[in-house]
Design an enzyme around this catalytic site. Structure first.
Site, PDB file in Angstrom:
ATOM      1  N   LYS A 109      22.450  43.422  10.360  1.00 56.21           N
ATOM      2  CA  LYS A 109      21.336  43.900   9.513  1.00 56.21           C
ATOM      3  C   LYS A 109      20.029  43.400  10.126  1.00 56.21           C
ATOM      4  CE  LYS A 109      18.697  43.215   6.316  1.00 56.21           C
ATOM      5  NZ  LYS A 109      17.225  43.377   6.395  1.00 56.21           N
ATOM      6  N   GLU A 114      20.343  29.550  10.918  1.00 58.51           N
ATOM      7  CA  GLU A 114      19.260  29.100  11.804  1.00 58.51           C
ATOM      8  C   GLU A 114      17.968  29.387  11.056  1.00 58.51           C
ATOM      9  OE1 GLU A 114      16.408  28.906  13.749  1.00 58.51           O
ATOM     10  OE2 GLU A 114      16.981  30.476  15.167  1.00 58.51           O
ATOM     11  N   CYS A 140      10.557  30.113  15.204  1.00 54.29           N
ATOM     12  CA  CYS A 140      11.080  29.065  14.323  1.00 54.29           C
ATOM     13  C   CYS A 140      10.927  27.683  14.942  1.00 54.29           C
ATOM     14  CB  CYS A 140      12.534  29.354  13.976  1.00 54.29           C
ATOM     15  SG  CYS A 140      13.530  29.737  15.408  1.00 54.29           S
ATOM     16  N   GLU A 183       5.943  25.667   7.028  1.00 59.70           N
ATOM     17  CA  GLU A 183       6.032  26.563   8.186  1.00 59.70           C
ATOM     18  C   GLU A 183       5.042  27.709   7.985  1.00 59.70           C
ATOM     19  OE1 GLU A 183       9.597  29.048   8.723  1.00 59.70           O
ATOM     20  OE2 GLU A 183       9.639  28.362  10.789  1.00 59.70           O
TER      21      GLU A 183
HETATM   22  P1  NDP Z   1      13.591  36.315   5.446  1.00 62.47           P
HETATM   23  O1  NDP Z   1      14.355  35.062   5.593  1.00 62.47           O
HETATM   24  O2  NDP Z   1      13.384  36.858   4.092  1.00 62.47           O
HETATM   25  O3  NDP Z   1      14.265  37.486   6.303  1.00 62.47           O
HETATM   26  C1  NDP Z   1      15.206  37.309   7.316  1.00 62.47           C
HETATM   27  C2  NDP Z   1      16.284  38.374   7.207  1.00 62.47           C
HETATM   28  O4  NDP Z   1      17.045  38.194   6.011  1.00 62.47           O
HETATM   29  C3  NDP Z   1      15.733  39.787   7.112  1.00 62.47           C
HETATM   30  O5  NDP Z   1      16.615  40.670   7.758  1.00 62.47           O
HETATM   31  C4  NDP Z   1      15.723  40.011   5.616  1.00 62.47           C
HETATM   32  O6  NDP Z   1      15.682  41.357   5.265  1.00 62.47           O
HETATM   33  C5  NDP Z   1      17.015  39.363   5.210  1.00 62.47           C
HETATM   34  N1  NDP Z   1      17.112  38.960   3.810  1.00 62.47           N
HETATM   35  C6  NDP Z   1      16.117  38.795   2.899  1.00 62.47           C
HETATM   36  N2  NDP Z   1      16.614  38.379   1.725  1.00 62.47           N
HETATM   37  C7  NDP Z   1      17.964  38.288   1.887  1.00 62.47           C
HETATM   38  C8  NDP Z   1      19.036  37.893   1.032  1.00 62.47           C
HETATM   39  N3  NDP Z   1      18.836  37.491  -0.210  1.00 62.47           N
HETATM   40  N4  NDP Z   1      20.288  37.893   1.531  1.00 62.47           N
HETATM   41  C9  NDP Z   1      20.509  38.255   2.807  1.00 62.47           C
HETATM   42  N5  NDP Z   1      19.553  38.647   3.652  1.00 62.47           N
HETATM   43  C10 NDP Z   1      18.280  38.651   3.207  1.00 62.47           C
HETATM   44  O7  NDP Z   1      12.223  36.143   6.172  1.00 62.47           O
HETATM   45  P2  NDP Z   1      10.885  36.972   5.901  1.00 62.47           P
HETATM   46  O8  NDP Z   1      10.857  38.069   6.852  1.00 62.47           O
HETATM   47  O9  NDP Z   1      10.715  37.353   4.462  1.00 62.47           O
HETATM   48  O10 NDP Z   1       9.810  35.889   6.246  1.00 62.47           O
HETATM   49  C11 NDP Z   1       9.443  34.902   5.277  1.00 62.47           C
HETATM   50  C12 NDP Z   1       9.167  33.603   5.947  1.00 62.47           C
HETATM   51  O11 NDP Z   1      10.337  33.115   6.546  1.00 62.47           O
HETATM   52  C13 NDP Z   1       8.178  33.703   7.094  1.00 62.47           C
HETATM   53  O12 NDP Z   1       6.887  33.613   6.648  1.00 62.47           O
HETATM   54  C14 NDP Z   1       8.574  32.567   7.961  1.00 62.47           C
HETATM   55  O13 NDP Z   1       7.935  31.399   7.535  1.00 62.47           O
HETATM   56  C15 NDP Z   1      10.048  32.422   7.727  1.00 62.47           C
HETATM   57  N6  NDP Z   1      10.855  33.006   8.809  1.00 62.47           N
HETATM   58  C16 NDP Z   1      11.492  32.162   9.623  1.00 62.47           C
HETATM   59  C17 NDP Z   1      12.237  32.658  10.661  1.00 62.47           C
HETATM   60  C18 NDP Z   1      12.936  31.751  11.577  1.00 62.47           C
HETATM   61  O14 NDP Z   1      13.469  32.175  12.583  1.00 62.47           O
HETATM   62  N7  NDP Z   1      13.002  30.489  11.259  1.00 62.47           N
HETATM   63  C19 NDP Z   1      12.352  34.085  10.941  1.00 62.47           C
HETATM   64  C20 NDP Z   1      11.662  34.906   9.969  1.00 62.47           C
HETATM   65  C21 NDP Z   1      10.942  34.367   8.973  1.00 62.47           C
HETATM   66  P3  NDP Z   1      14.257  42.068   5.115  1.00 62.47           P
HETATM   67  O15 NDP Z   1      13.584  42.031   6.414  1.00 62.47           O
HETATM   68  O16 NDP Z   1      14.601  43.433   4.743  1.00 62.47           O
HETATM   69  O17 NDP Z   1      13.530  41.316   4.044  1.00 62.47           O
END
Ligand code: NDP
Length: 518
Positions: free
Chosen positions: A224, A298, A332, A429
């Site tokens: 996904k 992660e 990250c 973050e």
């Molecule tokens: P999320 O953790 O929400 O998204 C990561 C993935 O998980 C996306 O594919 C998302 O789908 C999906 N997802 C969201 N909710 C669920 C759920 N309940 N169960 C399973 N999968 C889910 O990150 P965001 O994109 O919303 O970013 C928010 C914050 O997270 C950022 O501002 C940043 O600080 C942090 N972040 C950290 C990352 C890292 O690598 N450490 C990477 C990305 C974000 P969808 O995109 O459709 O919401």
């Protein structure tokens, strides 16, 4: 003074105006165009060097990739994916619901039982090598597509994302027929169907990190991708077709958070792999607790990049810039907290500011661009809000002079000094091009401050003393510690964190363990 005279001569030769250090406070600075450079200290400009967009064709609509074919979502619903640099809608993408999840997990299960799970490792390896080679052959197309859909500069997609994604497939192809020598017993078995949820910051690379070890170990996958960056995963699905991967071995479900939640909760999934925010990671861990599913998370980070007074300053400045401004800080393991030894702090900050004035922000498809667009409006709002909090809490905010393009999502590189450990910008973050600078006096203080975070993903150390590097590496509570470098990745090297940065390792031999029943 000699420098000033020389600068005037060079400026005259290039037909430009002398700028800084010209000896006249009234001399005008060259005009800045949005989307070109932040500032033009040297009195000359780069000509635009845009990569052609023509190499990639984006369809007006995409279906879900299930059982080797693209099909619409059961509900017929779609969502738009936009170019964050221009806000232009690129395509409509199918929105997978729970019935689609069911279908994809069923296709993956069938492929696992009938073909992939039974196939000798040496045969699986051939497919992985094929995918790796096709990624290389089509690398330019992938690089352009990733830049358009994500907003990151083409020089990063071209030189980092795509080559590393191919390297992961090559690397794990090599393991596929050697699993019994990986240190997990004489006959390690795959788990079955892996449900993999990835974020938007490295869309193709994260897909490769997840798919390559899973497939090498004999699992089948349902992936996904993030809502804002689905296109490179869909192109990768086309690559799977091109490589004649048996149908159902890789399935791609585009959708939102609910799609991810339905996937990880599906009873047919035996292994869940997630990269993203700590918040969602915790929700997933809670959702699957007690189900017996194997899980790797992660998650986020707030890494310290520690610069000692004996550090090679030129390299350290490049490392600091790479640590926080690479990929607009959407990393990250970004070195978002700079810890500098007090005796050199002013010097380092001054050099850093000077270096930042040379960064070029603008069109992600321009090969000169260093800083591209912020991935989404939502992320831009988050960065803006946290930066405002930094100012409100008393930190000193600085950005190089910079006019942002009118359309799209942009944020100027930002440095906060006078930051204290209690500030939100030192604890949370930000996931954007924002650096918080703190100081320390002794190595012990550096360690204490570096470890003063709930995260534990990465850290950097800059010093000329090998013994100090080893001492720091032992003391720093981080999954990865870089010494005199930053943000280095290699498929053979395990990556992952602990505490609120998650658990499990991706990459290297360790990365196989997550996909084997060991
Ligand atoms: P999320 O953790 O929400 O998204 C990561 C993935 O998980 C996306 O594919 C998302 O789908 C999906 N997802 C969201 N909710 C669920 C759920 N309940 N169960 C399973 N999968 C889910 O990150 P965001 O994109 O919303 O970013 C928010 C914050 O997270 C950022 O501002 C940043 O600080 C942090 N972040 C950290 C990352 C890292 O690598 N450490 C990477 C990305 C974000 P969808 O995109 O459709 O919401």
């Amino acid at each position: 003074m000699a420098d000033d005279a020389e600068r005037r001569k060079v400026a005259a030769r290039r037909g430009g105006r002398p700028t800084r250090g010209e000896g006249s406070a009234s001399a005008a600075r060259p005009e800045r165009r949005p989307g070109t450079a932040l500032t033009l200290e040297r009195g000359w400009e780069y000509a635009p060097a845009p990569e052609s967009r023509e190499i990639v064709s984006i369809a007006p609509e995409y279906g879900l990739f299930v059982g080797g074919e693209f099909t619409p979502a059961e509900s017929g619903k779609t969502f738009a994916t936009v170019n964050p640099a221009s806000e232009e809608t690129l395509s409509q993408v199918a929105l997978a619901g729970s019935k689609d999840v069911d279908r994809a997990v069923g296709a993956a299960r069938q492929a696992y039982e009938q073909t992939w799970g039974r196939m000798p490792g040496a045969e699986r390896a051939k497919y992985l090598y094929r995918i790796a080679r096709i990624l290389q052959e089509r690398s330019r197309e992938f690089a352009v597509l990733e830049s358009i859909d994500n907003g990151k500069p083409i020089k990063e997609t071209r030189d980092v994302d795509i080559p590393l994604a191919a390297a992961h497939f090559f690397y794990y192809a090599g393991w596929a027929d050697k699993l019994e020598y990986a240190g997990f017993g004489p006959d390690p078995r795959p788990i079955g169907v892996a449900g993999q949820v990835i974020p938007w910051n490295f869309p193709l690379l994260m897909a490769a990190w997840k798919l390559a070890p899973a497939l090498a170990a004999g699992n089948t996958c349902v992936l996904k991708p993030a809502e804002t960056t689905p296109l490179s995963a869909l192109l990768l699905a086309e690559v799977c077709q091109q490589a004649e991967l048996p149908p159902g071995v890789v399935n791609v479900l585009t959708g939102a958070g609910e799609t991810g939640a339905a996937l990880v909760a599906h009873p047919g999934v035996g292994k869940v792999a997630f990269t993203g925010s700590t918040e969602v990671g915790i929700a997933i861990a809670q959702a699957i607790a007690g189900t017996g599913k194997k899980l790797t998370l992660e998650l986020g980070g707030k890494a310290a990049n520690v610069v000692f007074d004996d550090a090679p300053v030129d390299q350290a400045i490049e490392g600091i810039v790479n640590g926080i401004f690479f990929n607009q800080g959407h990393v990250c393991c970004a070195g978002s907290r700079l810890l500098v030894q007090e005796s050199v702090a002013d010097h380092v900050v001054e050099r850093l500011r000077h270096r930042l004035t040379t960064l070029r922000l603008g069109d992600p498809l321009d090969k000169n661009t260093d800083i591209g667009a912020i991935n989404s409006r939502q992320q831009l709002d988050k960065i803006t809000e946290l930066s405002a909090a930094g100012e409100a809490e008393g930190a000193h905010r600085w950005s190089p002079p910079c006019e942002l393009p009118k359309k799209g999502y942009w944020f100027a590189p930002t440095v906060f000094t006078c930051v204290s450990q209690s500030h939100r910008i030192a604890r949370e973050e930000i996931f954007g091009p924002v650096l918080s600078v703190l100081t320390f006096r002794t190595p012990d203080e550096a360690v204490t401050k570096a470890n003063n975070t709930p995260y534990g993903l990465s850290a950097g150390v800059w010093t000329e003393k090998g013994s100090r590097i080893l001492w720091m590496a032992q003391k720093l509570r981080a999954g990865v510690v870089w010494a005199n470098t930053y943000n280095r990745f290699d498929p053979a090297s395990p990556f992952g964190g602990y505490r609120e940065s998650g658990f499990g390792r991706e990459g290297g031999r360790h990365g196989l363990a997550a996909y084997l029943d060991v």
